[in-house]
Design an enzyme around this catalytic site. Structure first.
Site, short mmCIF file in Angstrom:
data_model
loop_
_atom_site.label_atom_id
_atom_site.label_comp_id
_atom_site.label_asym_id
_atom_site.label_seq_id
_atom_site.Cartn_x
_atom_site.Cartn_y
_atom_site.Cartn_z
N GLY A 37 0.59 -1.56 -0.23
CA GLY A 37 -0.20 0.05 -0.21
C GLY A 37 1.30 1.01 -0.31
O GLY A 37 1.59 0.99 0.41
N GLN A 44 2.92 10.04 1.59
CA GLN A 44 3.97 9.50 1.59
C GLN A 44 4.47 9.80 0.48
O GLN A 44 6.48 9.09 -0.01
CB GLN A 44 4.23 7.40 1.60
CG GLN A 44 3.54 7.35 2.95
CD GLN A 44 3.45 5.62 2.81
OE1 GLN A 44 2.50 4.94 1.88
NE2 GLN A 44 5.13 5.16 3.50
N CYS A 85 6.97 -0.41 6.52
CA CYS A 85 6.27 0.39 5.57
C CYS A 85 7.20 1.06 4.81
O CYS A 85 8.46 1.42 5.54
CB CYS A 85 6.56 2.08 6.91
SG CYS A 85 5.58 3.21 5.84
N LEU A 86 7.35 1.44 3.82
CA LEU A 86 8.05 2.31 2.79
C LEU A 86 8.49 2.80 2.90
O LEU A 86 10.21 3.60 2.33
CB LEU A 86 7.30 2.49 1.26
CG LEU A 86 6.71 1.16 0.64
CD1 LEU A 86 5.94 1.31 -0.90
CD2 LEU A 86 7.71 -0.05 0.16
N HIS A 120 -3.08 0.77 8.25
CA HIS A 120 -2.39 1.37 8.16
C HIS A 120 -2.15 2.86 7.30
O HIS A 120 -1.64 4.21 7.45
CB HIS A 120 -1.07 0.05 7.60
CG HIS A 120 0.63 0.85 7.30
ND1 HIS A 120 1.68 0.29 8.63
CD2 HIS A 120 0.86 1.23 6.36
CE1 HIS A 120 2.18 1.06 7.92
NE2 HIS A 120 1.59 1.62 6.99
N GLU A 121 -2.54 2.36 6.59
CA GLU A 121 -2.33 3.44 4.75
C GLU A 121 -3.64 4.99 5.11
O GLU A 121 -3.43 5.92 5.36
CB GLU A 121 -3.40 3.29 3.71
CG GLU A 121 -2.08 1.83 2.84
CD GLU A 121 -0.44 2.19 3.00
OE1 GLU A 121 -0.32 3.37 3.24
OE2 GLU A 121 0.09 1.06 3.18
N HIS A 157 -1.73 6.76 7.70
CA HIS A 157 -0.66 7.90 7.52
C HIS A 157 -2.06 9.13 6.83
O HIS A 157 -1.17 9.87 7.41
CB HIS A 157 -0.90 7.16 5.78
CG HIS A 157 0.91 6.04 5.87
ND1 HIS A 157 2.30 7.06 6.31
CD2 HIS A 157 1.88 5.17 5.75
CE1 HIS A 157 2.58 5.70 6.43
NE2 HIS A 157 2.48 5.22 6.17
#
Length: 172
Positions: A54, A59, A95-96, A137-138, A141
């Protein structure tokens, strides 16, 4: 050396420490004359290039309340969780924006989400297991909440030791 088309068509990821990751994104006016499908596609290509599940707009410096997910290339614009299960699950998250940092996070096992897709169609869908975890999670963010906020100091310290080792190995 000339860059390839795929290199041109991805966005730069914001990494840990970038204050934009703590910025809560406001509801997006979906009546804006934007090429939603192209924004979604660009975000999706960026996520895939980074081996993610995701990717939230903040981000990659996209000022829209949206994220993409690698489940049938789904796009979520103005997502809202309208129902969660009482049953919880604990799964490893990464996480990216935090390369090589992984630890267990406990979240509801299933969720019901209301959102608009990249064609601006209103949707309500139920997601379970890993996809429910990813969406939560997203959405965190989009609200300026990071997955590290879900870890105790001890759990985060242990994960940071593993992260440093993994990052040192990947630089060799």
């Amino acid at each position: 050396m000339a860059s390839t088309e795929s290199q041109k068509s991805i966005l730069k990821l914001n990494l840990e420490g970038n204050p934009v990751l703590r910025h809560k994104l406001s509801e997006t006016d979906i009546t804006q004359d934007l090429e939603w499908d192209k924004i979604s596609d660009l975000m999706h290509r960026t996520m895939v290039a980074a081996n993610g599940m995701g990717l939230a707009a903040n981000q990659v410096n996209v000022g829209l309340r949206m994220f993409v997910m690698n489940s049938d290339a789904k796009t979520f614009i103005n997502p809202h969780i309208i129902e969660t299960s009482k049953e919880k699950q604990s799964q490893e998250e990464g996480c990216l924006s935090f390369p090589n940092l992984f630890f267990q996070v406990t979240r509801p096992k299933y969720i019901l989400v209301e959102y608009h897709n990249d064609k601006l169609e209103e949707k309500v869908d139920r997601f379970e297991d890993i996809w429910a975890q990813c969406i939560q999670h997203e959405i965190d963010h989009l609200n300026g909440v990071l997955f590290i906020d879900h870890a105790s100091k001890l759990k985060l310290d242990r994960a940071r030791i593993k992260q440093r080792k993994a990052n040192d190995t990947s630089r060799r």
